[in-house]
Scaffold this motif. Sequence first.
Motif: not given
Length: 120
Positions: A6, A22, A36, A38, A45, A94, A110, A112-113
Motif C-alpha cells: 500500500e 495497493c 480495503w 482499516r 480491523r 490495508y 494482506w 503491511q498498511g
Amino acid sequence: EVHLVESGGGLVQPGGSLRLSCAASGFTFGSYHMIWGRQAPGKGREWVSSISTGGSTYYADSVKGRFTISKDTAKNTLYLQMNSLKPEDTAVYYCAADLSPQPLSSYRYWGQGTQVTVSS
C-alpha cells in the motif's frame, strides 16, 4: 511470493482527499476479490470496501458516497479514492485479497498498511 504494498497515506485536513494504491504481485490479480480494510487506534480491523473480479463494488455505510474503490488489472493495482475525509477516518488502511469474499479476518493475503491521519 505474494506481495501487496500500500501507498498514498499521509496527513490531511478534514474535508480533504487522498488516493491510496495497493500494488499486487505474485498472484493472478484479476482472478482475486480485493478489499480495503482499516484499523483505527484502539479498535479492531474493519471492512471498508470491496471490488469483485467482475468489477462490482461494495462499501461500508460509513464511507459510502465519499470513497471509491477501483482497480487497474493491467497494472495489478487496487485504488481507494477518499474524499470528504473526516477525523474518524484516521486509521491504518490495508488491502487484502482472496479468491472469493471472506470474513475479514480470513482473507488470505494482506499488505503491511498505510497510515491515514485526518486532522487540522
